[in-house]
Structure formats: structure tokens, C-alpha cells
Design a protein around this motif. Sequence first.
Motif, mmCIF file in Angstrom:
data_model
loop_
_atom_site.group_PDB
_atom_site.id
_atom_site.type_symbol
_atom_site.label_atom_id
_atom_site.label_comp_id
_atom_site.label_asym_id
_atom_site.label_seq_id
_atom_site.Cartn_x
_atom_site.Cartn_y
_atom_site.Cartn_z
ATOM 1 N N LEU A 50 33.226 37.207 52.258
ATOM 2 C CA LEU A 50 34.495 37.405 51.560
ATOM 3 C C LEU A 50 35.405 38.370 52.318
ATOM 4 N N LYS A 51 34.817 39.413 52.852
ATOM 5 C CA LYS A 51 35.594 40.442 53.543
ATOM 6 C C LYS A 51 35.883 40.107 55.009
ATOM 7 N N SER A 52 35.214 39.065 55.535
ATOM 8 C CA SER A 52 35.240 38.809 56.988
ATOM 9 C C SER A 52 34.779 40.066 57.722
ATOM 10 N N ARG A 53 33.745 40.676 57.187
ATOM 11 C CA ARG A 53 33.242 41.959 57.673
ATOM 12 C C ARG A 53 32.186 41.731 58.754
ATOM 13 N N PRO A 54 32.298 42.401 59.887
ATOM 14 C CA PRO A 54 31.257 42.285 60.908
ATOM 15 C C PRO A 54 29.893 42.667 60.341
ATOM 16 N N THR A 148 43.149 50.959 45.833
ATOM 17 C CA THR A 148 42.987 52.085 44.910
ATOM 18 C C THR A 148 43.384 51.720 43.481
ATOM 19 N N THR A 149 43.727 50.448 43.244
ATOM 20 C CA THR A 149 43.955 49.935 41.896
ATOM 21 C C THR A 149 43.347 48.542 41.808
ATOM 22 N N ALA A 150 43.133 48.081 40.592
ATOM 23 C CA ALA A 150 42.610 46.727 40.387
ATOM 24 C C ALA A 150 43.590 45.682 40.917
ATOM 25 N N GLN A 151 44.883 45.953 40.775
ATOM 26 C CA GLN A 151 45.883 45.008 41.257
ATOM 27 C C GLN A 151 45.813 44.851 42.768
ATOM 28 N N HIS A 152 45.504 45.935 43.481
ATOM 29 C CA HIS A 152 45.339 45.843 44.935
ATOM 30 C C HIS A 152 44.235 44.846 45.291
ATOM 31 N N VAL A 153 43.148 44.864 44.508
ATOM 32 C CA VAL A 153 42.039 43.948 44.773
ATOM 33 C C VAL A 153 42.480 42.505 44.552
ATOM 34 N N GLU A 154 43.181 42.279 43.451
ATOM 35 C CA GLU A 154 43.657 40.921 43.175
ATOM 36 C C GLU A 154 44.675 40.481 44.224
ATOM 37 N N ASP A 155 45.524 41.392 44.675
ATOM 38 C CA ASP A 155 46.471 41.055 45.737
ATOM 39 C C ASP A 155 45.731 40.620 47.003
ATOM 40 N N GLU A 156 44.571 41.200 47.227
ATOM 41 C CA GLU A 156 43.792 40.929 48.444
ATOM 42 C C GLU A 156 43.040 39.599 48.361
ATOM 43 N N PHE A 157 42.445 39.327 47.200
ATOM 44 C CA PHE A 157 41.539 38.180 47.079
ATOM 45 C C PHE A 157 42.012 37.117 46.096
ATOM 46 N N GLY A 158 43.161 37.314 45.455
ATOM 47 C CA GLY A 158 43.576 36.366 44.443
ATOM 48 C C GLY A 158 42.732 36.520 43.193
ATOM 49 N N LYS A 159 42.567 35.446 42.460
ATOM 50 C CA LYS A 159 41.837 35.501 41.191
ATOM 51 C C LYS A 159 40.396 35.016 41.318
ATOM 52 N N GLN A 160 39.860 35.002 42.549
ATOM 53 C CA GLN A 160 38.497 34.506 42.742
ATOM 54 C C GLN A 160 37.436 35.543 42.374
ATOM 55 N N LEU A 161 37.834 36.797 42.177
ATOM 56 C CA LEU A 161 36.872 37.853 41.879
ATOM 57 C C LEU A 161 36.999 38.344 40.442
ATOM 58 N N MET A 162 35.880 38.813 39.914
ATOM 59 C CA MET A 162 35.909 39.575 38.672
ATOM 60 C C MET A 162 36.163 41.029 39.050
ATOM 61 N N VAL A 163 37.245 41.615 38.513
ATOM 62 C CA VAL A 163 37.627 42.978 38.837
ATOM 63 C C VAL A 163 37.639 43.804 37.554
ATOM 64 N N LEU A 164 36.847 44.858 37.523
ATOM 65 C CA LEU A 164 36.882 45.793 36.403
ATOM 66 C C LEU A 164 37.972 46.828 36.673
ATOM 67 N N ASP A 165 38.898 46.949 35.756
ATOM 68 C CA ASP A 165 40.062 47.818 35.951
ATOM 69 C C ASP A 165 39.769 49.219 35.419
ATOM 70 N N GLY A 166 39.608 50.156 36.354
ATOM 71 C CA GLY A 166 39.367 51.542 35.956
ATOM 72 C C GLY A 166 40.542 52.446 36.228
ATOM 73 N N GLY A 167 41.735 51.842 36.442
ATOM 74 C CA GLY A 167 42.911 52.648 36.725
ATOM 75 C C GLY A 167 42.960 53.092 38.179
ATOM 76 N N PRO A 168 43.984 53.859 38.557
ATOM 77 C CA PRO A 168 44.091 54.348 39.939
ATOM 78 C C PRO A 168 42.927 55.280 40.280
#
Length: 310
Positions: A50-54, A148-168
Motif C-alpha cells: 500500500l505504501k510502496s515502501r522499500p 497528522t489528521t484522519a483527513q490526511h490519510v484519506e487524501d493519501e489513500f482514498g476511501k480504501q482504508l478504515m481510518v480511526l479519527d483521533g483528531g490532530p
Amino acid sequence: MTIYSPTPKTVLKAAHKLRSGGVVSFPTETVYGLGCDTFNKSAVSIVYKLKSRPRNNPMITHILNTSWVNTLCTGWDNRCQNLAQHFWPGPLTLVLPKKDSVPTEACGGFNTIAIRCPSHDVAVQLLKLFDGPISAPSANKHGHISPTTAQHVEDEFGKQLMVLDGGPCEKGIESTVLSMVNTPTVLRPGSITPEEISKITGRVETTTTTTQTNSPGTTGRHYAPNTPTKLFNKDDVETHNNGAVVLVIESAPKNVKHVIHMPDNASDYAKKLYASLRYADAIGATQICIENPQDTQRWQAVLDRLHRCC
């Protein structure tokens, strides 16, 4: 999948997803992580893909408390116990020899494992309900700006992930990584400084590298926006590029349309940094210009991130 409020029901759902070999994004006090079961090689592989991480870039294993370390590592001594008593839960990662039972895939192929105990309430709830260690790098594509926010994660991966929103995130940059294999050595600076660590362990070494080590976040280009980014000294922050975004602390640049005023203390600056870089990317900036902060120990973690993102 999308962003979820961290109710008992949704956190339990996230724990079930981890238990079934899935991945979940969750908040910590540093940045949002992309978590999986440490002992599930298939789930570990999904995170890397998912991350294209080495594959040689290790993940950090998150635990609930020190009673879990015996299943993960060897070499846990009084120094480690004292560090945990002072800094856990919190943004300190310890690197130690791993147990043979821990998949090397979760450790970047190294014979060491990076472990930390997060303090964020949602991370704690998830660890309790999952009842096992969770390996989690930052929830972004490899080399990009950490979220550093849940929205940043969604911006990165779209809606394919389950993201728990704990605020900034409270800290805004990644944890300090400290190798305890031999002499205590800071492999990656963070909000806990070598000076603070040395009060517990005695002499602490530091290392600066632009190659991959058994710590995450040590490659030359990391934490980077898509927009070309440059550092400038205080008296040189000036641009005639109307499409540029300039991050300043004390300067008052001329001929600049987008200026972001950053805090003059390191901890508040760190908390705001990644969101500011993501903002510059989002508005289509042609360049990001960043005023150099002061070169003191308190600013070392911020300076590390700035030099790598540039």
C-alpha cells in the motif's frame, strides 16, 4: 472504508479487521499509523505494498505496556526499563535484538525490532482490544509527508482504508528512535532529545545518515511534499514567484502571495509543519520556501525533517 469516529464499536471493528489480516489506520500522539498484526506476514506485506515502501525499511511495533516486550525482543535491561518508566507511553522508540518468532518482514529484514508504547487514547484502546502488537509505519505513501489528521490519510489513500479519527496529532512529527543494542544511539531525532535521554542512560550518541538503517525515516529524501521545496536563511527569504508558498518564523518576505507564519518554538512548529506542507501541495504551489529555524538541540528533529524533505 472511510473515516470512523473512534467509538467502542468502531474500535472493536478495527481490532477484528487486524485479527483477520487486514490493515487499519489509527492515530498516535506523533502521526497517524498504518497498522497490521506484527506476526501476520501477509498483513505486513499488504502494508508495504500500500505504501510502496522499500522492504528494507523497518516498521515500528506498537505495544500496550512493557509486559509485551518479552514476546518481541531480547536485551531488555535496566536501562530500557528506566527509559520506559520515564518516557512511555510516549514518542520514544527503542531498537533491540528481535526474538526469532518475530517475522523479519516486519523489521525490514533486520535482526532488530523497533518498539514503542503510544500514548494516544485511540491507539491504547485498539491495542487493548486487539490484544497483540501492531506494526505500523506512518499512513502515507513512501517518502511523502506523514499524516497528522484522519483527513490526511484519506487524501493519501482514498476511501480504501478504515481510518480511526483521533483528531490532530499532539506532537506532529515521528518518534525519537533510540538504538539500545550497544551504546544508546539516537538513529532518528524526535520530540524527546538526546539530552533528556542521557539523564536516564548516561552517554548518548547520535548519528546522521541518508541511507536506510534499522530505523525508519533515515533515507535522504523523506517526509517530502510533491512540490519542490527549498530552505532559506532568515535574511534571504524572498521570492517573486506568485505561485510559491513561504513558511516563515521571523521574516517578512516581499512579493509573496501565500505566507504561512510558523511558531517560534520547536514543539508548536513541529505540530504545524506537515499540515502546512500538505496545504502547499493541495493548493498547487509551484515552490515551497522554508525559513531555516535556529540550529539548537531543541530544533534538531524539525531540522532533520526539513533537510530530508528538501
